[in-house]
Design a protein around this motif. Sequence first.
Motif, PDB file in Angstrom:
ATOM      1  N   SER A 146      36.689  73.368  86.594  1.00 53.52           N
ATOM      2  CA  SER A 146      36.743  72.806  87.941  1.00 53.52           C
ATOM      3  C   SER A 146      36.049  71.444  87.905  1.00 53.52           C
ATOM      4  CB  SER A 146      36.006  73.727  88.904  1.00 53.52           C
ATOM      5  OG  SER A 146      34.616  73.657  88.642  1.00 53.52           O
ATOM      6  N   PRO A 147      36.321  70.586  88.890  1.00 51.05           N
ATOM      7  CA  PRO A 147      35.637  69.281  88.932  1.00 51.05           C
ATOM      8  C   PRO A 147      34.119  69.431  88.901  1.00 51.05           C
ATOM      9  CG  PRO A 147      37.418  69.333  90.535  1.00 51.05           C
ATOM     10  CD  PRO A 147      37.337  70.714  89.959  1.00 51.05           C
ATOM     11  N   GLN A 148      33.601  70.430  89.590  1.00 42.10           N
ATOM     12  CA  GLN A 148      32.161  70.662  89.603  1.00 42.10           C
ATOM     13  C   GLN A 148      31.632  70.957  88.195  1.00 42.10           C
ATOM     14  OE1 GLN A 148      30.799  70.327  92.713  1.00 42.10           O
ATOM     15  NE2 GLN A 148      28.872  70.226  91.611  1.00 42.10           N
ATOM     16  N   ARG A 149      32.378  71.785  87.465  1.00 43.33           N
ATOM     17  CA  ARG A 149      31.975  72.119  86.090  1.00 43.33           C
ATOM     18  C   ARG A 149      32.125  70.919  85.156  1.00 43.33           C
ATOM     19  NH1 ARG A 149      31.685  77.816  84.766  1.00 43.33           N
ATOM     20  NH2 ARG A 149      30.403  78.606  86.442  1.00 43.33           N
ATOM     21  N   GLN A 150      33.099  70.063  85.450  1.00 49.05           N
ATOM     22  CA  GLN A 150      33.235  68.853  84.623  1.00 49.05           C
ATOM     23  C   GLN A 150      32.012  67.967  84.792  1.00 49.05           C
ATOM     24  OE1 GLN A 150      37.112  66.892  84.706  1.00 49.05           O
ATOM     25  NE2 GLN A 150      38.046  68.795  85.358  1.00 49.05           N
ATOM     26  N   LEU A 151      31.461  67.934  86.006  1.00 49.81           N
ATOM     27  CA  LEU A 151      30.219  67.186  86.234  1.00 49.81           C
ATOM     28  C   LEU A 151      29.079  67.843  85.449  1.00 49.81           C
ATOM     29  CD1 LEU A 151      30.505  66.462  90.073  1.00 49.81           C
ATOM     30  CD2 LEU A 151      30.861  64.852  88.201  1.00 49.81           C
TER      31      LEU A 151
END
Length: 263
Positions: A175-180
């Motif tokens: 997810s975008p959050q995990r990519q961060l």
Amino acid sequence: MPTVISSQFASRVTLLRDKVESFAAYPFCLPAVRTLEQIDLHPKVTFLVGENGSGKSTLLEAIAISLGFNAEGGTKNFRFDTRVSHSVLHEYLRIAKGFKRPKTGFFLRAESFFNVATEIENLDAEPSFGPPVITFYGSRSLHEQSHGESFMSLLTHRFGPDGLYILDEPEAALSPQRQLAVLSRMHDLVRERSQFVIATHSPILMAYPDAWIYACTKDGLARIAYRDTEHYQVMSDFLQNPERMLRELLDRRDDEDQGGEGG
Ligand SMILES: Nc1ncnc2c1ncn2[C@@H]1O[C@H](COP(=O)(O)OP(=O)(O)OP(=O)(O)O)[C@@H](O)[C@H]1O
Ligand SMILES: [Mg+2]
């Protein structure tokens, strides 16, 4: 500059062009390979970006094999081989290494993370004097975690200081959050003297500031600024005004369909 370069694990990848008999066939015909002379690797992070099929995985895999990793992925201790699919490109690369050797490392192939998880289970099924291999991956079978969870386990528990990490589309399951979260973990590892070479389509990951980005275009590999990447531009245009882009895209389809009925 020289002190920075000498402290990294891999500093330059050179294609031994004189050895190549023909650039007409795979893998030498690929845009990323055909005109390749050398790639200078950033001491911290190097990204390979470009269209699907431009040759990023082929190149990354050859770099990994040249550095001593198993073609199917994993650490340098992994020797399993479920399907021979790698090209001969690694035989034509020379990699300039620093005076220090990495203490650890990992080659993550987008398609074969499943096989890496299976290999860990196989290794642990055999008698051994040491702790089970899975202990180094957060103790929970990677098969019992979601794709994204297992990748985060790998990054948190298995990746460590002084490592050399070759990753193919690590964002695939995230997810975008995990990519961060990956960016932040990567930064910790970089501060602990690790080096990364990453093929990616993620505009989030490629924003990492201490990095060089190489774009694979039809004219070959070229270094490019973050905001000049197609990934950044397309994503940014789209998110600034999704309706406008959708209108352009979908209206054109409707026009084409109506044209088809008339003919
Ligand atoms: N064994 C092979 N023989 C011939 N062509 C191949 C072989 N393996 C891959 N190719 C071709 O080489 C090209 C480059 O593939 P590669 O997987 O390196 O692209 P990529 O840049 O990683 O793409 P993606 O972004 O989709 O992952 C593709 O067109 C693919 O079809
Ligand atoms: Mg690929």
